[in-house]
Design a protein around this motif. Structure first.
Motif, PDB file in Angstrom:
ATOM      1  N   PRO A 168     -21.133  -5.358  -3.216  1.00 27.45           N
ATOM      2  CA  PRO A 168     -22.365  -4.588  -3.416  1.00 27.45           C
ATOM      3  C   PRO A 168     -22.417  -3.246  -2.700  1.00 27.45           C
ATOM      4  O   PRO A 168     -23.374  -2.493  -2.878  1.00 27.45           O
ATOM      5  N   ILE A 169     -21.414  -2.955  -1.898  1.00 25.07           N
ATOM      6  CA  ILE A 169     -21.434  -1.716  -1.103  1.00 25.07           C
ATOM      7  C   ILE A 169     -20.134  -0.974  -1.321  1.00 25.07           C
ATOM      8  O   ILE A 169     -19.048  -1.550  -1.261  1.00 25.07           O
ATOM      9  N   GLN A 170     -20.247   0.304  -1.611  1.00 23.45           N
ATOM     10  CA  GLN A 170     -19.080   1.187  -1.621  1.00 23.45           C
ATOM     11  C   GLN A 170     -19.538   2.579  -1.228  1.00 23.45           C
ATOM     12  O   GLN A 170     -20.738   2.798  -1.007  1.00 23.45           O
ATOM     13  N   GLN A 171     -18.598   3.477  -1.129  1.00 23.84           N
ATOM     14  CA  GLN A 171     -18.887   4.768  -0.485  1.00 23.84           C
ATOM     15  C   GLN A 171     -19.537   5.790  -1.404  1.00 23.84           C
ATOM     16  O   GLN A 171     -20.019   6.826  -0.950  1.00 23.84           O
ATOM     17  N   PHE A 172     -19.612   5.515  -2.718  1.00 20.38           N
ATOM     18  CA  PHE A 172     -20.051   6.557  -3.633  1.00 20.38           C
ATOM     19  C   PHE A 172     -21.497   6.402  -4.072  1.00 20.38           C
ATOM     20  O   PHE A 172     -22.239   7.373  -4.131  1.00 20.38           O
ATOM     21  N   TRP A 173     -21.914   5.185  -4.412  1.00 18.13           N
ATOM     22  CA  TRP A 173     -23.316   4.957  -4.737  1.00 18.13           C
ATOM     23  C   TRP A 173     -23.677   3.509  -4.466  1.00 18.13           C
ATOM     24  O   TRP A 173     -22.821   2.681  -4.176  1.00 18.13           O
ATOM     25  N   GLY A 174     -24.954   3.205  -4.538  1.00 22.25           N
ATOM     26  CA  GLY A 174     -25.445   1.875  -4.231  1.00 22.25           C
ATOM     27  C   GLY A 174     -26.660   1.971  -3.322  1.00 22.25           C
ATOM     28  O   GLY A 174     -27.022   3.047  -2.836  1.00 22.25           O
ATOM     29  N   LEU A 175     -27.299   0.844  -3.058  1.00 21.00           N
ATOM     30  CA  LEU A 175     -28.566   0.857  -2.338  1.00 21.00           C
ATOM     31  C   LEU A 175     -28.434   1.395  -0.924  1.00 21.00           C
ATOM     32  O   LEU A 175     -29.359   2.037  -0.415  1.00 21.00           O
ATOM     33  N   THR A 176     -27.304   1.171  -0.264  1.00 18.39           N
ATOM     34  CA  THR A 176     -27.164   1.675   1.106  1.00 18.39           C
ATOM     35  C   THR A 176     -27.234   3.193   1.164  1.00 18.39           C
ATOM     36  O   THR A 176     -27.555   3.761   2.212  1.00 18.39           O
ATOM     37  N   LEU A 177     -26.960   3.855   0.049  1.00 16.60           N
ATOM     38  CA  LEU A 177     -27.076   5.318  -0.016  1.00 16.60           C
ATOM     39  C   LEU A 177     -28.354   5.755  -0.728  1.00 16.60           C
ATOM     40  O   LEU A 177     -28.918   6.804  -0.405  1.00 16.60           O
ATOM     41  N   THR A 178     -28.819   4.971  -1.678  1.00 13.45           N
ATOM     42  CA  THR A 178     -30.037   5.331  -2.415  1.00 13.45           C
ATOM     43  C   THR A 178     -31.279   5.194  -1.548  1.00 13.45           C
ATOM     44  O   THR A 178     -32.181   6.042  -1.598  1.00 13.45           O
ATOM     45  N   LEU A 179     -31.345   4.137  -0.739  1.00  9.76           N
ATOM     46  CA  LEU A 179     -32.537   3.925   0.079  1.00  9.76           C
ATOM     47  C   LEU A 179     -32.802   5.104   1.015  1.00  9.76           C
ATOM     48  O   LEU A 179     -33.939   5.575   1.098  1.00  9.76           O
ATOM     49  N   PRO A 180     -31.806   5.619   1.741  1.00  7.48           N
ATOM     50  CA  PRO A 180     -32.103   6.793   2.579  1.00  7.48           C
ATOM     51  C   PRO A 180     -32.479   8.031   1.779  1.00  7.48           C
ATOM     52  O   PRO A 180     -33.259   8.863   2.263  1.00  7.48           O
ATOM     53  N   GLN A 181     -31.955   8.188   0.569  1.00 10.01           N
ATOM     54  CA  GLN A 181     -32.410   9.300  -0.260  1.00 10.01           C
ATOM     55  C   GLN A 181     -33.902   9.154  -0.568  1.00 10.01           C
ATOM     56  O   GLN A 181     -34.669  10.106  -0.425  1.00 10.01           O
ATOM     57  N   PHE A 182     -34.297   7.959  -0.970  1.00  9.20           N
ATOM     58  CA  PHE A 182     -35.716   7.713  -1.250  1.00  9.20           C
ATOM     59  C   PHE A 182     -36.545   7.887   0.018  1.00  9.20           C
ATOM     60  O   PHE A 182     -37.679   8.373  -0.036  1.00  9.20           O
ATOM     61  N   GLY A 183     -35.997   7.477   1.140  1.00  5.22           N
ATOM     62  CA  GLY A 183     -36.730   7.546   2.393  1.00  5.22           C
ATOM     63  C   GLY A 183     -36.691   8.886   3.090  1.00  5.22           C
ATOM     64  O   GLY A 183     -37.252   9.035   4.184  1.00  5.22           O
ATOM     65  N   SER A 184     -36.071   9.876   2.461  1.00  3.08           N
ATOM     66  CA  SER A 184     -35.951  11.195   3.076  1.00  3.08           C
ATOM     67  C   SER A 184     -37.253  11.984   3.036  1.00  3.08           C
ATOM     68  O   SER A 184     -37.417  12.975   3.747  1.00  3.08           O
ATOM     69  N   GLY A 185     -38.170  11.579   2.181  1.00  4.75           N
ATOM     70  CA  GLY A 185     -39.417  12.313   2.018  1.00  4.75           C
ATOM     71  C   GLY A 185     -39.329  13.473   1.058  1.00  4.75           C
ATOM     72  O   GLY A 185     -40.333  14.153   0.802  1.00  4.75           O
ATOM     73  N   THR A 186     -38.151  13.739   0.518  1.00  4.95           N
ATOM     74  CA  THR A 186     -37.966  14.877  -0.393  1.00  4.95           C
ATOM     75  C   THR A 186     -37.395  14.431  -1.736  1.00  4.95           C
ATOM     76  O   THR A 186     -36.932  15.260  -2.510  1.00  4.95           O
ATOM     77  N   SER A 187     -37.408  13.130  -1.998  1.00  3.75           N
ATOM     78  CA  SER A 187     -36.825  12.610  -3.227  1.00  3.75           C
ATOM     79  C   SER A 187     -37.920  12.004  -4.099  1.00  3.75           C
ATOM     80  O   SER A 187     -39.063  12.440  -4.071  1.00  3.75           O
ATOM     81  N   ALA A 188     -37.586  10.980  -4.863  1.00  2.00           N
ATOM     82  CA  ALA A 188     -38.520  10.427  -5.841  1.00  2.00           C
ATOM     83  C   ALA A 188     -39.656   9.633  -5.205  1.00  2.00           C
ATOM     84  O   ALA A 188     -40.745   9.553  -5.777  1.00  2.00           O
ATOM     85  N   GLN A 189     -39.409   9.032  -4.046  1.00  5.77           N
ATOM     86  CA  GLN A 189     -40.450   8.220  -3.392  1.00  5.77           C
ATOM     87  C   GLN A 189     -41.573   9.129  -2.905  1.00  5.77           C
ATOM     88  O   GLN A 189     -41.351  10.038  -2.110  1.00  5.77           O
ATOM     89  N   PRO A 190     -42.814   8.894  -3.333  1.00  6.00           N
ATOM     90  CA  PRO A 190     -43.907   9.753  -2.866  1.00  6.00           C
ATOM     91  C   PRO A 190     -44.318   9.435  -1.426  1.00  6.00           C
ATOM     92  O   PRO A 190     -44.303   8.282  -1.001  1.00  6.00           O
ATOM     93  N   PHE A 191     -44.672  10.462  -0.687  1.00  2.00           N
ATOM     94  CA  PHE A 191     -45.216  10.329   0.668  1.00  2.00           C
ATOM     95  C   PHE A 191     -46.435  11.245   0.779  1.00  2.00           C
ATOM     96  O   PHE A 191     -46.477  12.139   1.608  1.00  2.00           O
ATOM     97  N   LYS A 192     -47.421  11.007  -0.098  1.00  2.00           N
ATOM     98  CA  LYS A 192     -48.578  11.895  -0.164  1.00  2.00           C
ATOM     99  C   LYS A 192     -49.791  11.362   0.598  1.00  2.00           C
ATOM    100  O   LYS A 192     -50.687  12.126   0.946  1.00  2.00           O
TER     101      LYS A 192
END
Length: 587
Positions: free
Chosen positions: A126-150
């Motif tokens: 389930p984990i590799q260096q190119f994509w997957g949840l271990t990399l997607t979650l921090p993107q969402f949690g960055s505050g500048t991606s698809a996850q809203p923080f309004k």
């Protein structure tokens, strides 16, 4: 836990039952039945894949994170696909219009290939260096991606996702242990690349991307509320996220790495050859064999090399092609930047330069806004340039991400074709026009088919001269370098996954045939090791689109604007569907 939508389940069950007997629904009801079915499918699918829902601007599941690698989830998903396969059998396709026929065939393919894919245990790796949840979650949690923080509720929803990640990571470790005992493990080279990513994301450091939303707290919350929210959010990071990444890191280092495999390709796994055949069908939407794809790749590499040699000679360079590769890769005249902002500004200048000519080639332009950003530091080392779609409601722009590890080594020769591919008129036009088209059912508006999407983006690279680019031989050589890069993929992907090539053989073949550094070649080859078959989609799709354009250019009254508008208006479609719909339009 998956929240079952019982009303939806009942509706689909009733629909399936009404279509299963000898008396199919009356023909004039078939379009409405299909419309209801595809909408139900999309709604239920979003509950299965809530991160996709967030990306699509569907925010009712923003606090949900499915444990999508669990056996329980996979059983439910299999049942989901089976129900829709049965329901589709009751549709009378003889009375459907062209748009509905596309929807029918696409849904039929999606549920069929989705169900077939569950035969292969990708959840054990389930984990590799190119994509997957271990990399997607921090993107969402960055505050500048698809996850809203309004607002406060948005923060609380991501807290729930962070809590669920702890369960996901425990499941991942349990699955990888099962993989270790059954032979489903990563190649050692890929596991080594995962380790520093996990280490960085486990750091209790304000520079860790997960802390970024704490600097973006909504201004309309009073000071007491802000302090409470800050405390709760920080506690979730440090109680659920950081320990999970640390646990994954330690597991990979101490248990998993010694059990990784020395083989390179997916054919080194149990049932790997059949798995690769499936992935070819999934990514290319064709029934091409590995040998056919390999032969096409060799033919394309030879053709493009001949053109590269011609361009080299036009510059007055007296050495051979490998020497010219080295010259392009290392000469200081091609490294004109000192800061990341200069690189980004240069891409923005390309956008300004081409837009007048773009309007001559495309009648329909997207409304979605567009931005260029530097790839976040936590994933830049293993990332390629990429496009992240915007939202159709305009709340989030499409973003072209550029990894810039060292601006002083960033080579300008490939920038123009890269922009055409990832940004305009490539991925930004294709995905935005698709998402904005509300005449398409949602499962098509937010659908992705690699052979079409990547094939179209690669086709866009060939439009450079029409758009006022490639005005010097070095930029045009950059375009040829990118084109041969995609042709090389056909050879090395099949080589590694079906012909016994080693990682080192593939790296050498790439470096022998295009101007890339060893670091770049290693990163690319390891990407293909991580996601077998995906790299095939680009050239296979581009060759089909180029074939169709060449065919219909001869038609009476042919217009390139009409061709491009027809190409894009129905969104991502399998290549066979693309061929059929273009034939209807330009017959």
């Amino acid at each position: 836990m998956l929240k079952t939508n019982y009303a939806l389940l009942l509706a689909v069950t009733i629909f399936s039952a009404s279509c299963s007997g000898p008396g199919k629904p009356a023909g004039n009801n078939a379009p409405d039945s299909l419309h209801h079915l595809v909408q139900h499918y999309y709604d239920e699918k979003m509950e299965f894949f809530p991160l996709d829902a967030t990306m699509n601007g569907e925010h009712q599941y923003d606090g949900l994170l499915q444990i999508d690698i669990s056996d329980r989830f996979r059983l439910k998903l299999d049942s989901f696909y089976t129900r829709y396969q049965a329901a589709l059998q009751g549709i009378d396709t003889t009375v459907l219009n062209d748009n509905d026929l596309i929807s029918y065939s696409m849904l039929q393919r999606e549920v069929s290939i989705g169900k077939a894919g569950l035969r292969f245990p990708d959840h054990l790796m389930p984990i590799q260096q190119f994509w997957g949840l271990t990399l997607t979650l921090p993107q969402f949690g960055s505050g500048t991606s698809a996850q809203p923080f309004k607002n406060k509720a948005d923060y609380e929803k991501f807290i729930q996702r962070m809590k669920s990640f702890a369960e996901w990571s425990d499941t991942a470790i349990a699955n990888m242990r099962r993989g270790m005992s059954t032979g489903y493990v990563l190649p050692k080279a890929l596991a080594l690349k995962v380790i520093p990513q996990l280490a960085d994301l486990a750091k209790k450091d304000s520079n860790n991307v997960f802390y970024t939303p704490l600097r973006l707290l909504p201004a309309d919350i009073d000071s007491t509320g802000r302090n409470e929210l800050r405390t709760a959010y920080k506690a979730a990071i440090e109680q659920y996220v950081l320990p999970s990444y640390a646990k994954l890191h330690d597991f990979i280092v101490n248990e998993y790495l010694p059990k990784t495999r020395t083989s390179t390709g997916i054919d080194g796994l149990p049932n790997g050859k059949e798995w690769y055949t499936y992935l070819i069908r999934f990514w290319t939407t064709t029934d091409l064999t590995p040998d056919q794809i390999y032969a096409t790749g060799e033919k394309e590499v030879a053709r493009i090399r001949r053109e590269m040699d011609s361009v080299k000679n036009s510059t007055g360079f007296t050495g051979d092609l490998p020497a010219f590769f080295n010259f392009i890769r290392t000469d200081k005249q091609f490294r004109i930047f000192t800061t990341p902002s200069q690189v980004l500004d240069s891409f923005r200048a390309i956008e300004q330069k081409i837009m007048p000519a773009v309007k001559e080639l495309y009648g329909h332009l997207p409304k979605t806004k567009f931005e260029i950003r530097q790839t976040e530091a936590f994933r830049a080392a293993s990332a390629s340039a990429e496009y992240m779609p915007g939202s159709p409601d305009g709340s989030r722009p499409g973003v072209f991400y550029v990894p810039i590890l060292d601006a002083t080594t960033f080579n300008y020769t490939g920038m123009e074709c890269l922009f055409l591919h990832e940004a305009i008129p490539g991925h930004h036009f294709q995905t935005s026009i698709q998402q904005e088209n509300d005449s398409l059912p949602k499962f098509r508006r937010f659908n992705w088919i690699g052979s079409y999407g990547e094939g179209y983006a690669l086709y866009c690279e060939s439009l450079g001269r029409d758009l006022g680019l490639y005005t010097n031989p070095y930029s045009y050589f950059g375009h040829l370098s990118d084109e041969i890069h995609r042709a090389i993929r056909l050879v090395v992907d099949v080589g590694m996954h079906a012909k016994g090539w080693t990682r080192e053989q593939a790296i050498k073949y790439m470096m022998d045939n295009e101007p890339v550094s060893e670091h770049e070649a290693v990163s690319e080859i390891e990407r293909y090791m991580a996601i077998p078959g995906q790299a095939l989609s680009y050239k296979i799709g581009e060759l089909k689109i180029r074939e169709l354009r060449n065919k219909y250019t001869q038609s009476t009254g042919f217009s390139i604007k009409n061709f491009h508008d027809e190409l894009l208006k129905d969104g991502c479609v399998p290549l066979s569907v693309l061929e059929e719909k273009m034939a209807r339009r330009f017959k």
